[in-house]
Structure formats: C-alpha cells, structure tokens
Design a protein around this motif. Structure first.
Motif, PDB file in Angstrom:
ATOM      1  N   TRP A 161      58.137  51.389  35.282  1.00 27.75           N
ATOM      2  CA  TRP A 161      57.020  52.022  34.778  1.00 27.75           C
ATOM      3  C   TRP A 161      56.750  53.480  35.106  1.00 27.75           C
ATOM      4  CZ3 TRP A 161      52.914  48.144  32.792  1.00 27.75           C
ATOM      5  CH2 TRP A 161      51.904  49.178  32.242  1.00 27.75           C
ATOM      6  N   VAL A 162      56.970  54.226  34.237  1.00 27.65           N
ATOM      7  CA  VAL A 162      56.856  55.764  34.212  1.00 27.65           C
ATOM      8  C   VAL A 162      55.444  56.364  33.918  1.00 27.65           C
ATOM      9  CG1 VAL A 162      58.003  58.075  34.053  1.00 27.65           C
ATOM     10  CG2 VAL A 162      59.465  56.103  34.104  1.00 27.65           C
ATOM     11  N   LYS A 163      55.001  56.911  34.870  1.00 30.25           N
ATOM     12  CA  LYS A 163      53.577  57.685  34.566  1.00 30.25           C
ATOM     13  C   LYS A 163      53.971  59.018  34.467  1.00 30.25           C
ATOM     14  CE  LYS A 163      50.244  54.176  35.643  1.00 30.25           C
ATOM     15  NZ  LYS A 163      48.949  53.817  36.389  1.00 30.25           N
ATOM     16  N   MET A 164      53.815  59.865  33.617  1.00 31.73           N
ATOM     17  CA  MET A 164      53.941  61.308  33.299  1.00 31.73           C
ATOM     18  C   MET A 164      52.728  62.202  33.514  1.00 31.73           C
ATOM     19  SD  MET A 164      56.335  60.816  29.714  1.00 31.73           S
ATOM     20  CE  MET A 164      54.860  60.194  28.907  1.00 31.73           C
ATOM     21  N   SER A 165      53.050  63.485  34.054  1.00 27.48           N
ATOM     22  CA  SER A 165      51.730  64.481  33.981  1.00 27.48           C
ATOM     23  C   SER A 165      52.503  65.758  33.649  1.00 27.48           C
ATOM     24  CB  SER A 165      51.247  64.483  35.200  1.00 27.48           C
ATOM     25  OG  SER A 165      52.283  64.762  36.274  1.00 27.48           O
ATOM     26  N   LEU A 166      51.740  66.797  32.911  1.00 27.34           N
ATOM     27  CA  LEU A 166      52.428  67.907  32.384  1.00 27.34           C
ATOM     28  C   LEU A 166      51.897  68.993  33.228  1.00 27.34           C
ATOM     29  CD1 LEU A 166      54.249  68.625  29.694  1.00 27.34           C
ATOM     30  CD2 LEU A 166      52.221  68.966  28.509  1.00 27.34           C
ATOM     31  N   VAL A 167      52.902  69.984  33.295  1.00 27.08           N
ATOM     32  CA  VAL A 167      52.792  71.176  34.300  1.00 27.08           C
ATOM     33  C   VAL A 167      53.367  72.299  33.492  1.00 27.08           C
ATOM     34  CG1 VAL A 167      53.047  72.459  36.374  1.00 27.08           C
ATOM     35  CG2 VAL A 167      52.728  69.897  36.475  1.00 27.08           C
ATOM     36  N   LYS A 168      52.413  73.448  33.057  1.00 27.22           N
ATOM     37  CA  LYS A 168      52.783  74.528  32.608  1.00 27.22           C
ATOM     38  C   LYS A 168      52.767  75.778  33.299  1.00 27.22           C
ATOM     39  CE  LYS A 168      51.387  73.135  27.776  1.00 27.22           C
ATOM     40  NZ  LYS A 168      50.500  73.459  26.555  1.00 27.22           N
ATOM     41  N   THR A 169      53.777  76.337  33.402  1.00 24.70           N
ATOM     42  CA  THR A 169      53.739  77.495  34.314  1.00 24.70           C
ATOM     43  C   THR A 169      53.914  78.828  33.396  1.00 24.70           C
ATOM     44  OG1 THR A 169      54.952  76.204  35.916  1.00 24.70           O
ATOM     45  CG2 THR A 169      55.116  78.577  36.121  1.00 24.70           C
ATOM     46  N   LYS A 170      53.123  79.720  33.837  1.00 25.86           N
ATOM     47  CA  LYS A 170      53.093  80.973  33.199  1.00 25.86           C
ATOM     48  C   LYS A 170      53.836  82.143  34.046  1.00 25.86           C
ATOM     49  CE  LYS A 170      48.845  80.517  30.467  1.00 25.86           C
ATOM     50  NZ  LYS A 170      47.550  80.793  29.942  1.00 25.86           N
ATOM     51  N   GLU A 171      55.020  82.778  33.143  1.00 25.78           N
ATOM     52  CA  GLU A 171      55.831  83.605  34.106  1.00 25.78           C
ATOM     53  C   GLU A 171      55.160  85.032  33.865  1.00 25.78           C
ATOM     54  OE1 GLU A 171      58.070  82.588  35.741  1.00 25.78           O
ATOM     55  OE2 GLU A 171      58.272  80.447  34.803  1.00 25.78           O
ATOM     56  N   GLU A 172      55.599  85.923  34.705  1.00 26.75           N
ATOM     57  CA  GLU A 172      55.222  87.454  34.730  1.00 26.75           C
ATOM     58  C   GLU A 172      55.335  88.112  33.501  1.00 26.75           C
ATOM     59  OE1 GLU A 172      57.161  89.637  37.985  1.00 26.75           O
ATOM     60  OE2 GLU A 172      56.038  88.269  39.566  1.00 26.75           O
ATOM     61  N   ASP A 173      56.597  87.631  32.710  1.00 30.38           N
ATOM     62  CA  ASP A 173      56.826  88.380  31.294  1.00 30.38           C
ATOM     63  C   ASP A 173      55.909  87.672  30.012  1.00 30.38           C
ATOM     64  OD1 ASP A 173      57.956  85.885  31.195  1.00 30.38           O
ATOM     65  OD2 ASP A 173      59.962  86.662  30.738  1.00 30.38           O
ATOM     66  N   GLY A 174      55.061  86.827  30.652  1.00 34.29           N
ATOM     67  CA  GLY A 174      54.097  86.261  29.383  1.00 34.29           C
ATOM     68  C   GLY A 174      54.766  84.880  29.012  1.00 34.29           C
ATOM     69  N   SER A 175      55.941  84.658  29.267  1.00 36.74           N
ATOM     70  CA  SER A 175      56.701  83.140  28.670  1.00 36.74           C
ATOM     71  C   SER A 175      55.890  82.273  29.405  1.00 36.74           C
ATOM     72  CB  SER A 175      58.132  83.225  28.859  1.00 36.74           C
ATOM     73  OG  SER A 175      58.352  83.482  30.339  1.00 36.74           O
ATOM     74  N   GLU A 176      56.158  81.007  28.945  1.00 35.52           N
ATOM     75  CA  GLU A 176      55.438  79.435  29.502  1.00 35.52           C
ATOM     76  C   GLU A 176      56.536  78.717  29.570  1.00 35.52           C
ATOM     77  OE1 GLU A 176      51.365  78.182  28.700  1.00 35.52           O
ATOM     78  OE2 GLU A 176      52.433  77.103  27.273  1.00 35.52           O
ATOM     79  N   THR A 177      56.777  77.917  30.756  1.00 37.45           N
ATOM     80  CA  THR A 177      57.661  76.877  30.877  1.00 37.45           C
ATOM     81  C   THR A 177      56.893  75.710  31.041  1.00 37.45           C
ATOM     82  OG1 THR A 177      57.904  77.375  33.154  1.00 37.45           O
ATOM     83  CG2 THR A 177      59.404  78.218  31.579  1.00 37.45           C
TER      84      THR A 177
END
Length: 319
Positions: A209-225
C-alpha cells in the motif's frame, strides 16, 4: 606720611575689586569649554558607533544574500492532477486494475485469474536513457485524483514462473498522466521521466500500500521541480488457492496521503528597503553629529579668542 599711607590703603581694595570680575568670567568660560569638549567627545563616540552600525548592516545584508532561508508552504486541494504510474513488469502480466473509494477494497474474486481493467493504461517501448542500447517496456497507468473521497487504485499482477531467487516489479511516479497522453513523443517523455524521477519496487506475495504526497520545489531561475514522497506498508497475502502453484501474485495500492501540496523555495530575508532606510538614518545622524562638532569647534575657537582678547585688555589695564 599718614596721608600717603591712607590713600594707598584705599587704592589697594579698589584694584582687588577691579581684577576679581575677569577671573570669575574666566572660570565660567573654562567650564563652558570643558563641557563643550565633553559633548564633542560624546558625539565622536556616537559617530564611531554609527560607522560600526553601517558596517554591520552591510555585512549582515551580504550574508543573508549568500545564505537564503528555506520556506515551506502547504496548499490544500480537493483534486490532484492524476499522476502517471509507470510499471516495468518484465514477464509479469496485469490481471486487474480498479478504482475504489474511502479506503475500501472488496474481497478478491478468483485471484490469479484475469479480471476487469477499469484504469486508463498505455503501453510504451523506449530505449534505456542511461545505456541507449537496451529496450524497455513500460505499462503506464493513470493514478488516483480525488483525495477527499480517498480514491485509490488497486492493481493485481501475475508472474507465471521465474528462475530468480527474488521477484519484484519496478515502478516510478511522474506528475501528470495527461501530459504523457498529450505528448507527441511518448518515448522521449518516458526517458526524461526515468532520468528525473526515482524508481521503487514492490514484491510478490504481498499487498503493498503506497501513500503518496507531492512536493514542489521552486528553483532560483524560476523553474519548478516535482518530487513524490511515499509511505509504504506491506501486508502478507494468504494464498487460499487449492492447488499448490509456483507462480507469484503481486498486489499494489496507490492512494494520496493527504490533500496538501508542499511547496519548498529559498527566500532572501534581507530587505533592501529596510537597509536603505537604516543607512539613511545613520548617515543623517553622522551629518548632524559632524555639523554639531564643527559648530562646537568654531564656538570654542571664538570663545578662546574672546578670552585672549579680554586677558590682553586686563593685562594692559594693569600695566
């Protein structure tokens, strides 16, 4: 002789009274000069403190620019963008795939036999992004969306037989199944996903059973991972089939852990406007102190000249 002594005795007190007033004026002037010198030293000390504050403010501002602070914020959602789940089953076969709600999975019916596949799936072949020689086969499945209703995806795989000591199926998660569907180059899309995301495994003979959570990281150049965090629980599967078999059954469940998307970004706590206002106040104090010191010095020189002039007049009068 008596008249001469009388007149001298009268003149002497008058001369003493005439010379006592300049000495009183001199003592007052001396006190004023001493007080002015003390004030001058106090203002010089304040100027030194102001210069130190300027240096410290600029140093702190530069340090804050070099070392930003990590900021973490949470955004609540009711529906996620359905993630893509890419399985690498190898020789294993997908038997069933269903969406369920409210953490309820009904009892298995005919485990090990093909069942209903109610999920959106895509099969894709592409070359390994790390070797560019090996062909890889992936089964891409649409993940759950509705976190409020606790939507989950339950999948069952079957492996007929294997000569390996351990059996497991690899999988990876990427942010949007719809982006994969809309991509004109699905092979390149999967190569980019495999290069960017981590892969995990789930073993045969268990329900993972896999429970997922989402993490967004904003970089210095404005991009998002985007990154997935997982919490996994494993339950043993009790095989109740009548005949002993050498095959393996794999069961896996995917569900969102909570309705919060975590956003991580580096922020600079140094505010240039606060620093500019502080520096303006310090420089204003410096200019005021310098102006006061200048006027104090001029006033002391003026008092000194006036004192010397009066002293010369008294000496000339005495002479």
């Amino acid at each position: 002789m008596e008249d001469h002594e009388d007149t001298s005795s009268v003149i002497l007190p008058e001369s003493e009274l005439g010379t006592s007033a300049p000495y009183l004026r001199f003592s007052k002037t001396c006190l004023k000069n001493v007080f002015s010198v003390i004030l001058l030293f106090i203002y010089l000390l304040l100027m030194a403190v102001a210069v130190f504050l300027v240096y410290q403010t600029i140093t702190d501002f530069r340090e804050k620019l070099k070392h930003p602070v990590m900021s973490v914020s949470y955004k609540e959602v009711s529906l996620y963008d359905a993630p893509g789940i890419a399985f690498y089953p190898g020789k294993a076969r997908l038997l069933s795939c269903k969406h369920h709600y409210y953490d309820h999975i009904p009892p298995l019916i005919n485990p090990g036999q093909p069942g209903d596949i109610e999920c959106s799936t895509q099969r894709i072949n592409y070359t390994d992004p790390f070797t560019n020689q090996t062909m890889k086969y992936a089964l891409v499945v649409q993940g759950p969306r509705d976190v409020k209703k606790k939507e989950l995806v339950f999948l069952q795989f079957h492996l007929n037989g294997t000569d390996q000591d351990f059996s497991a199926i690899d999988y990876l998660l990427f942010s949007s199944f719809q982006e994969f569907i809309n991509s004109p180059e699905k092979a390149e899309f999967m190569k980019d996903c495999e290069s960017s995301y981590s892969s995990w495994k789930f073993s045969g003979g268990f329900r993972t059973w896999v429970k997922m959570s989402l993490v967004k990281t904003k970089e210095e150049d404005g991009s998002e991972t985007v990154e997935f965090k997982q919490e996994t629980s494993v339950v043993n599967y009790i095989d109740q089939r009548t005949k002993p078999r050498s095959d393996q059954l794999f069961f896996v469940v995917f569900e969102w852990k909570d309705p919060f998307i975590q956003t991580v970004q580096d922020i600079i706590t140094a505010n240039p406007w606060n620093m500019i206002a502080l520096l303006c106040g310090i420089f204003l104090a410096l200019f005021k102190a310098a102006d006061f010191a200048k006027l104090s010095v001029k006033w002391m020189i003026k008092i000194r000249k006036r004192h010397l002039k009066r002293r010369s007049q008294v000496m000339n009068h005495i002479s």
